[in-house]
Design a protein around this motif. Structure first.
Motif, short mmCIF file in Angstrom:
data_model
loop_
_atom_site.label_atom_id
_atom_site.label_comp_id
_atom_site.label_asym_id
_atom_site.label_seq_id
_atom_site.Cartn_x
_atom_site.Cartn_y
_atom_site.Cartn_z
N LYS A 3 29.40 83.37 47.86
CA LYS A 3 29.20 82.44 48.96
C LYS A 3 30.44 81.57 49.07
O LYS A 3 31.15 81.35 48.10
CB LYS A 3 27.96 81.58 48.71
CG LYS A 3 26.68 82.38 48.74
CD LYS A 3 25.49 81.48 48.57
CE LYS A 3 24.22 82.31 48.60
NZ LYS A 3 23.03 81.49 48.47
N TYR A 4 30.66 81.09 50.27
CA TYR A 4 31.85 80.30 50.54
C TYR A 4 31.45 78.98 51.20
O TYR A 4 30.45 78.91 51.91
CB TYR A 4 32.80 81.05 51.48
CG TYR A 4 33.23 82.39 50.96
CD1 TYR A 4 34.26 82.49 50.04
CD2 TYR A 4 32.59 83.55 51.36
CE1 TYR A 4 34.66 83.72 49.54
CE2 TYR A 4 32.99 84.79 50.87
CZ TYR A 4 34.02 84.86 49.97
OH TYR A 4 34.41 86.08 49.48
N ASN A 46 26.46 82.19 55.23
CA ASN A 46 26.19 82.96 54.00
C ASN A 46 25.77 84.40 54.27
O ASN A 46 24.99 84.98 53.54
CB ASN A 46 25.15 82.26 53.12
CG ASN A 46 25.68 80.97 52.56
OD1 ASN A 46 26.84 80.89 52.16
ND2 ASN A 46 24.86 79.94 52.55
N THR A 47 26.31 84.96 55.34
CA THR A 47 26.05 86.36 55.65
C THR A 47 26.82 87.23 54.66
O THR A 47 28.00 86.98 54.42
CB THR A 47 26.53 86.67 57.09
OG1 THR A 47 25.92 85.75 57.99
CG2 THR A 47 26.21 88.10 57.49
N VAL A 75 39.48 86.31 54.90
CA VAL A 75 38.91 85.62 53.74
C VAL A 75 40.01 85.30 52.73
O VAL A 75 40.10 84.18 52.23
CB VAL A 75 37.78 86.44 53.10
CG1 VAL A 75 37.37 85.86 51.74
CG2 VAL A 75 36.57 86.50 54.03
N GLU A 76 40.86 86.26 52.45
CA GLU A 76 41.95 86.04 51.49
C GLU A 76 42.92 84.96 51.98
O GLU A 76 43.39 84.13 51.20
CB GLU A 76 42.69 87.34 51.20
CG GLU A 76 41.86 88.33 50.41
CD GLU A 76 41.33 87.77 49.10
OE1 GLU A 76 42.12 87.22 48.32
OE2 GLU A 76 40.11 87.85 48.87
N THR A 87 31.79 79.61 45.93
CA THR A 87 30.78 78.88 45.16
C THR A 87 30.15 79.84 44.19
O THR A 87 30.06 81.04 44.45
CB THR A 87 29.70 78.26 46.06
OG1 THR A 87 29.01 79.30 46.75
CG2 THR A 87 30.30 77.30 47.08
N PRO A 88 29.70 79.34 43.06
CA PRO A 88 29.07 80.23 42.07
C PRO A 88 27.78 80.84 42.61
O PRO A 88 27.09 80.21 43.43
CB PRO A 88 28.78 79.33 40.88
CG PRO A 88 29.18 77.96 41.26
CD PRO A 88 29.76 77.97 42.64
N ASP A 89 27.49 82.06 42.16
CA ASP A 89 26.24 82.70 42.53
C ASP A 89 25.08 81.89 41.96
O ASP A 89 25.18 81.34 40.88
CB ASP A 89 26.17 84.13 41.98
CG ASP A 89 27.11 85.07 42.71
OD1 ASP A 89 27.49 84.75 43.85
OD2 ASP A 89 27.46 86.10 42.13
#
Length: 90
Positions: A3-4, A46-47, A75-76, A87-89
């Motif tokens: 997630k970002y 969060n797709t 994204v990169e 963000t952490p899972d």
């Protein structure tokens, strides 16, 4: 699933249909066009990335392979500029 989030130190504004980011570290302005905005909104919702690729390919009538490259590249780029943070899972 990764997630970002938008880096809280980055200012974001939508102007005339484009999304603009101001990064405080580099005083850099990054602007997303309509296709970048499409990807950005999906990331913020969060797709899952594979769903973003599929919907991006369908919307812009490009191959899945090209859509995957475009999504990965954006994204990169956003991660490298520290506009986007992972963000952490949960």
């Amino acid at each position: 699933m990764t997630k970002y989030i938008l880096n809280p130190a980055v200012a974001m504004q939508e102007v005339q249909g484009q999304v603009m980011f101001l990064t405080p570290d580099e005083y850099d302005v990054l602007t997303l066009n309509a296709s970048g905005k499409f990807i950005w909104r999906a990331l913020m919702a969060n797709t899952p990335r594979d769903e973003i690729v599929a919907s991006f390919a369908a919307r812009y009538r490009i191959s899945q392979a090209q859509a995957a490259r475009d999504v990965y590249q954006l994204v990169e780029q956003l991660l490298a500029k520290r506009v986007l943070l992972e963000t952490p899972d949960e």
